[in-house]
Design a protein around this motif. Structure first.
Motif, PDB file in Angstrom:
ATOM      1  N   UNK A 169       0.281  -1.301   0.250  1.00 31.13           N
ATOM      2  CA  UNK A 169      -0.027  -0.170  -0.119  1.00 31.13           C
ATOM      3  C   UNK A 169       0.596   1.248   0.194  1.00 31.13           C
ATOM      4  N   UNK A 170       1.640   0.934  -0.300  1.00 28.97           N
ATOM      5  CA  UNK A 170       3.030   2.649   0.149  1.00 28.97           C
ATOM      6  C   UNK A 170       3.442   3.130  -1.460  1.00 28.97           C
ATOM      7  N   UNK A 171       3.204   4.105  -1.682  1.00 27.79           N
ATOM      8  CA  UNK A 171       3.763   4.891  -2.900  1.00 27.79           C
ATOM      9  C   UNK A 171       4.579   5.584  -2.897  1.00 27.79           C
ATOM     10  N   UNK A 172       5.802   6.565  -3.286  1.00 24.69           N
ATOM     11  CA  UNK A 172       6.605   7.093  -2.984  1.00 24.69           C
ATOM     12  C   UNK A 172       6.083   8.431  -4.161  1.00 24.69           C
ATOM     13  N   UNK A 173       5.893   9.535  -3.799  1.00 27.80           N
ATOM     14  CA  UNK A 173       5.653  10.453  -4.516  1.00 27.80           C
ATOM     15  C   UNK A 173       7.039  11.913  -4.439  1.00 27.80           C
ATOM     16  N   UNK A 174       7.559  12.328  -5.603  1.00 28.41           N
ATOM     17  CA  UNK A 174       8.289  13.546  -5.404  1.00 28.41           C
ATOM     18  C   UNK A 174       7.956  14.570  -4.798  1.00 28.41           C
ATOM     19  N   UNK A 175       8.455  15.488  -4.051  1.00 30.82           N
ATOM     20  CA  UNK A 175       7.744  16.369  -3.509  1.00 30.82           C
ATOM     21  C   UNK A 175       7.588  17.545  -3.789  1.00 30.82           C
ATOM     22  N   UNK A 176       8.769  17.504  -5.081  1.00 31.53           N
ATOM     23  CA  UNK A 176       9.012  19.269  -5.675  1.00 31.53           C
ATOM     24  C   UNK A 176       8.888  19.174  -6.907  1.00 31.53           C
ATOM     25  N   UNK A 177       8.288  20.183  -7.078  1.00 31.81           N
ATOM     26  CA  UNK A 177       8.198  20.588  -8.033  1.00 31.81           C
ATOM     27  C   UNK A 177       6.693  21.910  -7.535  1.00 31.81           C
ATOM     28  N   UNK A 178       6.184  22.337  -8.833  1.00 27.54           N
ATOM     29  CA  UNK A 178       4.879  23.624  -8.805  1.00 27.54           C
ATOM     30  C   UNK A 178       4.259  22.608  -8.037  1.00 27.54           C
ATOM     31  N   UNK A 179       3.133  22.952  -7.594  1.00 28.25           N
ATOM     32  CA  UNK A 179       2.392  22.282  -6.463  1.00 28.25           C
ATOM     33  C   UNK A 179       0.950  21.928  -7.383  1.00 28.25           C
ATOM     34  N   UNK A 180       1.118  22.557  -8.737  1.00 27.60           N
ATOM     35  CA  UNK A 180       0.104  21.506 -10.010  1.00 27.60           C
ATOM     36  C   UNK A 180       0.930  20.530 -10.220  1.00 27.60           C
ATOM     37  N   UNK A 181       2.566  20.296 -10.282  1.00 26.37           N
ATOM     38  CA  UNK A 181       3.321  19.356 -10.308  1.00 26.37           C
ATOM     39  C   UNK A 181       2.808  17.832  -9.743  1.00 26.37           C
ATOM     40  N   UNK A 182       3.307  18.801  -8.415  1.00 24.60           N
ATOM     41  CA  UNK A 182       2.830  17.457  -7.209  1.00 24.60           C
ATOM     42  C   UNK A 182       1.357  17.376  -7.385  1.00 24.60           C
ATOM     43  N   UNK A 183       0.672  17.665  -7.875  1.00 24.06           N
ATOM     44  CA  UNK A 183      -0.735  17.166  -7.170  1.00 24.06           C
ATOM     45  C   UNK A 183      -1.543  16.250  -8.466  1.00 24.06           C
ATOM     46  N   UNK A 184       0.019  16.618 -10.080  1.00 22.74           N
ATOM     47  CA  UNK A 184      -0.845  15.415 -10.899  1.00 22.74           C
ATOM     48  C   UNK A 184       0.265  14.382 -10.796  1.00 22.74           C
ATOM     49  N   UNK A 185       1.173  13.604 -10.160  1.00 23.36           N
ATOM     50  CA  UNK A 185       1.676  13.239  -9.443  1.00 23.36           C
ATOM     51  C   UNK A 185       1.088  12.614  -8.360  1.00 23.36           C
ATOM     52  N   UNK A 186       0.379  13.035  -7.340  1.00 21.98           N
ATOM     53  CA  UNK A 186      -0.681  12.514  -6.719  1.00 21.98           C
ATOM     54  C   UNK A 186      -1.374  11.410  -6.802  1.00 21.98           C
ATOM     55  N   UNK A 187      -2.369  12.495  -8.236  1.00 24.07           N
ATOM     56  CA  UNK A 187      -3.079  12.040  -8.399  1.00 24.07           C
ATOM     57  C   UNK A 187      -3.001  10.491  -8.994  1.00 24.07           C
ATOM     58  N   UNK A 188      -2.018  10.822 -10.105  1.00 27.37           N
ATOM     59  CA  UNK A 188      -1.570   9.395 -10.380  1.00 27.37           C
ATOM     60  C   UNK A 188      -1.630   8.089 -10.417  1.00 27.37           C
ATOM     61  N   UNK A 189      -1.216   8.634  -8.756  1.00 25.52           N
ATOM     62  CA  UNK A 189      -0.932   6.998  -8.103  1.00 25.52           C
ATOM     63  C   UNK A 189      -2.078   6.728  -7.869  1.00 25.52           C
ATOM     64  N   UNK A 190      -2.725   7.762  -7.373  1.00 25.48           N
ATOM     65  CA  UNK A 190      -5.044   7.592  -6.477  1.00 25.48           C
ATOM     66  C   UNK A 190      -5.334   6.720  -7.316  1.00 25.48           C
ATOM     67  N   UNK A 191      -5.214   7.762  -9.268  1.00 25.75           N
ATOM     68  CA  UNK A 191      -5.943   7.095 -10.069  1.00 25.75           C
ATOM     69  C   UNK A 191      -5.784   5.564 -10.253  1.00 25.75           C
ATOM     70  N   UNK A 192      -4.969   5.018 -10.592  1.00 28.29           N
ATOM     71  CA  UNK A 192      -4.270   3.615 -10.912  1.00 28.29           C
ATOM     72  C   UNK A 192      -4.277   2.604  -9.500  1.00 28.29           C
ATOM     73  N   UNK A 193      -5.140   3.079  -8.362  1.00 27.78           N
ATOM     74  CA  UNK A 193      -4.880   2.465  -6.894  1.00 27.78           C
ATOM     75  C   UNK A 193      -6.610   1.217  -7.634  1.00 27.78           C
TER      76      UNK A 193
END
Length: 190
Positions: free
Chosen positions: A166-190
């Protein structure tokens, strides 16, 4: 029902990202930091107790945190899911959360860790401390103490959730929008 644990060191952007995630996925956002600050501001017994630990840069004891969180979950029985921000922070809290959610026929769907370099995070927090009024963000020694606490007590959660797949690491550096896209990609693929 989606139950997401969002974690990362102080300053990693959990609060900022939680705002986007709760809206996008219709989740109830439970931030232990916000709940503690509310209780401190309103001078509740829990707030007074939490403040004694937070003022030293220490984590609030598990028993206090767990009781508070269970109360917040119970206040939202119609929720489509929860976004846990700042909880669990220890293996004991993770086990207690799993046990509590089982009583509600629920479980953690995924944990997402926002990862970033310590020096970048220290700079972020010191900058935030200039406007937030939060004393724990204005003292580099307290910030580094919080990171030491995180490394000792919270980092082992990665292995706990990896064992559950259940663990997923996401790069937290970048613009707010870039980080949000990375997080959404993880959650959308659950």
């Amino acid at each position: 029902m989606i139950n997401i644990v969002l974690f990362g060191k102080p300053g990693a952007g959990k609060g900022t990202q939680a705002e986007f995630l709760k809206e996008k996925y219709n989740l109830t956002h439970l931030s232990t930091g916000d709940i503690f600050r509310y209780n401190i501001k309103n001078n509740t017994d829990l707030g007074q107790l939490a403040k004694t630990f937070m003022d030293k840069g220490d984590l609030v004891p598990d028993e206090v945190t767990i009781q508070m969180l269970q109360s917040e979950v119970d206040k939202n029985p119609q929720s489509a899911g929860f976004l846990f921000d700042g909880f669990p922070r220890t293996l004991a809290q993770a086990a207690a959360l799993d046990k509590f959610l089982e009583t509600k026929d629920q479980s953690i769907t995924a944990t997402v860790a926002l990862e970033a370099d310590d020096e970048i995070l220290v700079a972020r927090l010191l900058e935030r401390g200039k406007t937030s009024g939060r004393p724990d963000d204005q003292d580099e020694e307290k910030i580094r103490n919080r990171y030491q606490e995180y490394n000792e007590k919270t980092a082992p959660l990665m292995d706990y959730y990896k064992a559950q797949e259940k663990f997923h690491a996401v790069n937290g550096i970048g613009s707010i929008e870039e980080v949000t896209k990375r997080l959404s990609k993880v959650i959308d693929n659950l």
